[in-house]
Design a protein around this motif. Structure first.
Motif, PDB file in Angstrom:
ATOM      1  N   CYS A  33      -5.873   4.698  -5.771  1.00 26.85           N
ATOM      2  CA  CYS A  33      -4.569   4.690  -5.099  1.00 26.85           C
ATOM      3  C   CYS A  33      -4.112   3.257  -4.829  1.00 26.85           C
ATOM      4  O   CYS A  33      -2.956   2.925  -5.035  1.00 26.85           O
ATOM      5  N   ALA A  34      -5.026   2.413  -4.357  1.00 26.15           N
ATOM      6  CA  ALA A  34      -4.681   1.010  -4.092  1.00 26.15           C
ATOM      7  C   ALA A  34      -4.184   0.337  -5.376  1.00 26.15           C
ATOM      8  O   ALA A  34      -3.160  -0.352  -5.383  1.00 26.15           O
ATOM      9  N   ARG A  35      -4.877   0.561  -6.474  1.00 25.34           N
ATOM     10  CA  ARG A  35      -4.472  -0.027  -7.759  1.00 25.34           C
ATOM     11  C   ARG A  35      -3.100   0.505  -8.202  1.00 25.34           C
ATOM     12  O   ARG A  35      -2.247  -0.254  -8.661  1.00 25.34           O
ATOM     13  N   ARG A  36      -2.900   1.822  -8.045  1.00 23.00           N
ATOM     14  CA  ARG A  36      -1.627   2.437  -8.439  1.00 23.00           C
ATOM     15  C   ARG A  36      -0.469   1.880  -7.618  1.00 23.00           C
ATOM     16  O   ARG A  36       0.584   1.510  -8.150  1.00 23.00           O
ATOM     17  N   GLU A  37      -0.653   1.808  -6.306  1.00 19.08           N
ATOM     18  CA  GLU A  37       0.418   1.311  -5.430  1.00 19.08           C
ATOM     19  C   GLU A  37       0.794  -0.131  -5.776  1.00 19.08           C
ATOM     20  O   GLU A  37       1.975  -0.473  -5.809  1.00 19.08           O
ATOM     21  N   ILE A  38      -0.192  -0.973  -6.052  1.00 22.97           N
ATOM     22  CA  ILE A  38       0.097  -2.369  -6.396  1.00 22.97           C
ATOM     23  C   ILE A  38       0.834  -2.449  -7.732  1.00 22.97           C
ATOM     24  O   ILE A  38       1.783  -3.220  -7.881  1.00 22.97           O
ATOM     25  N   ARG A  39       0.424  -1.646  -8.698  1.00 20.87           N
ATOM     26  CA  ARG A  39       1.139  -1.629  -9.987  1.00 20.87           C
ATOM     27  C   ARG A  39       2.588  -1.191  -9.797  1.00 20.87           C
ATOM     28  O   ARG A  39       3.508  -1.787 -10.349  1.00 20.87           O
ATOM     29  N   GLU A  40       2.803  -0.132  -9.003  1.00 20.84           N
ATOM     30  CA  GLU A  40       4.153   0.386  -8.790  1.00 20.84           C
ATOM     31  C   GLU A  40       5.034  -0.596  -8.018  1.00 20.84           C
ATOM     32  O   GLU A  40       6.185  -0.812  -8.382  1.00 20.84           O
ATOM     33  N   GLU A  41       4.500  -1.158  -6.951  1.00 18.47           N
ATOM     34  CA  GLU A  41       5.305  -1.984  -6.054  1.00 18.47           C
ATOM     35  C   GLU A  41       5.426  -3.438  -6.488  1.00 18.47           C
ATOM     36  O   GLU A  41       6.439  -4.075  -6.239  1.00 18.47           O
ATOM     37  N   LEU A  42       4.368  -3.974  -7.125  1.00 18.18           N
ATOM     38  CA  LEU A  42       4.330  -5.406  -7.411  1.00 18.18           C
ATOM     39  C   LEU A  42       4.097  -5.742  -8.876  1.00 18.18           C
ATOM     40  O   LEU A  42       4.042  -6.909  -9.242  1.00 18.18           O
ATOM     41  N   GLY A  43       3.917  -4.737  -9.721  1.00 17.50           N
ATOM     42  CA  GLY A  43       3.841  -4.947 -11.156  1.00 17.50           C
ATOM     43  C   GLY A  43       2.638  -5.709 -11.667  1.00 17.50           C
ATOM     44  O   GLY A  43       2.734  -6.384 -12.696  1.00 17.50           O
ATOM     45  N   GLY A  46       0.836  -1.195   0.000  1.00 21.05           N
ATOM     46  CA  GLY A  46       0.000   0.000   0.000  1.00 21.05           C
ATOM     47  C   GLY A  46       0.866   1.237   0.000  1.00 21.05           C
ATOM     48  O   GLY A  46       2.058   1.176  -0.267  1.00 21.05           O
ATOM     49  N   GLY A  47       0.258   2.372   0.314  1.00 21.57           N
ATOM     50  CA  GLY A  47       1.019   3.602   0.335  1.00 21.57           C
ATOM     51  C   GLY A  47       0.146   4.816   0.512  1.00 21.57           C
ATOM     52  O   GLY A  47      -1.046   4.717   0.814  1.00 21.57           O
TER      53      GLY A  47
END
Length: 155
Positions: free
Chosen positions: A74-84, A62-63
């Motif tokens: 935001c949840a979707r963005r954080e997962i894309r950034e951190e876990l691809g 998260g973030g």
């Protein structure tokens, strides 16, 4: 742009930025908001991550929520950034106010499933692994344990 910085240097800068951000929050006491994502696989295990900054303990992905950003986005963005990968079936499990690093904080906790295989980005997230709810790691950060109890305990 940040991908041009070598991963070890990026992690060092993240550790420094994290320490400065904590101090600023204690001094300014400005309200913040953030998301945590509880992703469960078909076997009922939850994905936990170790960040390249902070305590080094296991936590939820998260973030921070940007100004005027929708918490689900935001949840979707954080997962894309951190876990691809992307998220499916994103549901709000809890929303509450707390104090984080000495400042007011609004927390949004989502449950979801991954669309694709999550992989640590090697920069912000250095490790990601699946854990059964009855076999969580002993070095799980307390706020993550609290969020998991909220999501999986009947009211």
């Amino acid at each position: 742009m940040l991908r041009l910085i070598p991963a070890p240097l990026h992690r060092a800068l993240m550790r420094l930025a994290n320490r400065l951000r904590k101090r600023w929050r204690r001094l300014a006491k400005r309200p913040t908001a953030g998301v945590s994502v509880i992703a469960v696989d078909r076997a009922g295990r939850v994905l936990l991550v170790r960040h390249g900054y902070g305590s080094g303990c296991w936590s939820l992905p998260g973030g921070g929520l940007g100004r005027a950003e929708n918490p689900r986005a935001c949840a979707r963005r954080e997962i894309r950034e951190e876990l691809g990968c992307d998220l499916e079936h994103v549901e709000l499990a809890a929303q509450f106010d707390e104090v984080l690093h000495g400042a007011p904080h609004r927390a949004f906790v989502f449950t979801a499933r991954f669309s694709g295989e999550p992989r640590a980005d090697g920069r912000e997230v250095i490790e990601a692994d699946w854990f059964a709810l009855d076999a969580l790691p002993p070095d799980l950060v307390s706020f993550a344990a609290y969020r998991l109890r909220l999501a999986f305990t009947e009211p």
